[in-house]
Structures are given as C-alpha cells and as structure tokens.
Design an enzyme around this catalytic site. Structure first.
Site, PDB file in Angstrom:
ATOM      1  N   GLY A 237     -54.838  24.058 -43.750  1.00  0.00           N
ATOM      2  CA  GLY A 237     -55.039  25.193 -42.862  1.00  0.00           C
ATOM      3  C   GLY A 237     -55.330  24.771 -41.436  1.00  0.00           C
ATOM      4  N   GLY A 263     -46.683  22.969 -36.563  1.00  0.00           N
ATOM      5  CA  GLY A 263     -47.798  23.066 -35.622  1.00  0.00           C
ATOM      6  C   GLY A 263     -47.434  23.886 -34.395  1.00  0.00           C
ATOM      7  CG  ASP A 264     -44.272  22.588 -32.072  1.00  0.00           C
ATOM      8  OD1 ASP A 264     -45.287  22.024 -31.615  1.00  0.00           O
ATOM      9  OD2 ASP A 264     -43.221  21.982 -32.330  1.00  0.00           O
TER      10      ASP A 264
END
Length: 322
Positions: A237, A263-264
């Site tokens: 998470g 992540g982007d």
C-alpha cells in the site's frame, strides 16, 4: 490544470514473458507494447485517462517517437526541440509480476537548453493547481535543477504559483530537501527504497514490512519542511504523512501484470482527489486505488478512474508522528 515536467522522457517498451527470466537463454515473449514514458509523462497520461486536465512539458523534437506517441494518445503537451533523439527504456515482466527495467541515460542537454527548459516550465505554471517535477535528470542538467525550477516558479508567480510535487530519487530529490524552506515541495512521492535512502532509516524491504518505521521516516521529512509525504510501499500500500495526520492505506491483493508506472499512477490518483477537493484520507484512498489498478494492467498502461476501487482501500491512522 495539473502541469507535469519530465526532464528525461522515454519510449517505454514492455516485453511480457510466459515464464521467469532466464539469463543467457533465448525466450519468446507472449506480448509486447510501447508507450510514451518518463514519470511526469506517465502522470499526465493517468490524469488524462481519468478526465483530469493536464499538460505535459518535456524536451524533444516534434518528430521524436516519444512526442509522436503523446500526440497519438491525445496527451496535451509542449516541448523544447533539442535536436537529439530521446531515450528508449526496456522493461521485462514475468508471470509473478517481477519487473526488470533497463533504462538508457538520455541525451545530453546544453546550458542554453537548460535555461530554455526553465523558461518553458515557468511560463506554463501560472494558474495551475499543481506542478509535478518527475523523474531522473538527463546528462547536462545539474543535480539541483529542480531547486532552480521551484525557486523560479515561486519567485515569478508568488501567490499564483501552483503547489509543487516532486517524484524523483538520488541527487535531484536530495538537493530539493537540502535547499531550505523556499524550495520545500508541497508533496514528495518516494517509494520505500527512496525513503530509506533519503532518511537513512532502515532499507526498502524493512520499510515496506514495518509501516510504523516508514511513518517515522516520513515524519522526519515533514519536519524538514515537506508538506506531504506520499510513500508508496509496493504491494503493502502507501503511507500519507503530514504534520497533522498520518495514514497507512492498503488495497486488497490484485494480480500484478506489471508494476511499471504504478507509482506514477498513485501520484496521479492523489492529485486527482486533491484537485477535486478530497480530504487527506480521500487522497490516500485514491492514490492506492490508482496504483493497484495500474499494477493489474499490462506494460505502462494507466487506469481510468472507473477502473479504480477507492472504496476497497482500508485506512489505518497512525498517532501523530511529527
């Protein structure tokens, strides 16, 4: 409007294998795809996919494959011609979601191009809600280039300057955090490894498995002046930490096809929620939902808002850590 700047964009080619990668062997792929890439470009792609207005800024000639791919995807963009080809990156994904990346260094930029990029970013920043400075710096740009950008944008636009998010690693991120309060970003998005490197607390694996330790590390960055730390922890998470609140956000397990750009997408999810008026908890939910959805898609494919499930995200508040 959310502006993104990608100093070192790329054409990202993803190759999916039917079995684990075998070094030195010949293997046949089951699928291959390519998309315009680089962290800021991926954030803009994720924003546009979710009907959020975004403009991607980047170096690159009009006929470069990266720029052509942005055009083909309908991603609004402005470029600085540099007379050189942008880099290509290769990602190999295995059936269990293991991802191997090979990134080229990128073209070498000149001092004049550095100044032109600075002007390009500053001129498009007025009135934007966020400016995202994302990714590595190509040869020719100094490690403190993001510090220059932040100071120039804030100096030029004052109260009209956008909030600034930085998603980078190594020297470009470390110099921002060391530059003082006038260059302190409103948001940073390290992963666990980058958080450990920044704070000298633990290491990537330990921070993923021990969220309390990661929260303490993130709180230390808030004490240095960072407004919000969004720390992505892979399948564990994410953490969202400010001086007032601190959450761990987790999503039910998904079948990972590729973690490239997850992540982007998490950063894009946070910005979408923030722009639409969500509180910090809502931003945390959307960030993790976007990252989980991206991981379940092939290559660097970004999810639409409808493909995300923020209601499935579980929030665990921490005691105030700053």
């Amino acid at each position: 409007m959310i502006i993104t700047f990608t100093a070192n964009p790329s054409l990202d080619r993803t190759i999916e294998l039917p079995s684990p990668l075998a070094r030195g062997e010949v293997q046949r792929a089951v699928a291959a795809s390519q998309q315009p890439g680089g962290k800021g470009v991926n954030v803009s792609r994720a924003l546009v996919a979710s009907a959020e207005e975004s403009l991607a800024l980047l170096p690159g000639d009009d006929d470069d494959p990266v720029v052509a791919a942005l055009r083909a995807e309908g991603i609004p963009h402005r470029t600085l011609p540099i007379g050189q080809a942008l880099r290509s990156n290769v990602t190999v994904t295995e059936p269990d979601g293991t991802t191997t990346k090979i990134n080229e260094p990128g073209p070498t930029l000149t001092g004049a191009q550095r100044a032109e990029l600075l002007a390009l970013i500053a001129s498009h920043s007025a009135g934007a809600s966020w400016l995202v400075l994302a990714g590595s710096l190509p040869p020719g740009l100094p490690g403190d280039f993001y510090v220059e950008v932040i100071r120039e944008v804030r100096s030029r636009w004052g109260e009209q300057a956008p909030r600034i998010a930085v998603d980078s690693s190594g020297a470009p991120l470390a110099t921002v955090l060391a530059a003082g309060l006038d260059a302190a970003p409103d948001l940073i998005k390290p992963n666990a490894e980058e958080l450990a490197e920044l704070t000298s607390v633990g290491h990537g694996d330990s921070l993923e498995s021990e969220p309390e330790e990661a929260a303490r590390a993130a709180a230390g960055l808030v004490e240095q002046g960072v407004g919000t730390v969004l720390a992505t922890l892979g399948s564990k998470g994410a953490l969202v930490v400010t001086a007032q609140e601190s959450f761990r956000a987790t999503h039910p397990p998904v079948t990972a096809r590729s973690t490239v750009g997850a992540g982007d997408s998490s950063l894009a999810g946070f910005l979408i929620a923030s722009t639409r008026g969500a509180d910090l908890a809502g931003c945390a939910r959307q960030a993790v939902a976007h990252g989980a959805a991206a991981a379940s898609l092939p290559g660097s494919t970004v999810p639409t808002l409808e493909q995300t499930t923020p209601d499935a995200v579980v929030l665990t508040p921490f005691a105030r850590t700053a």
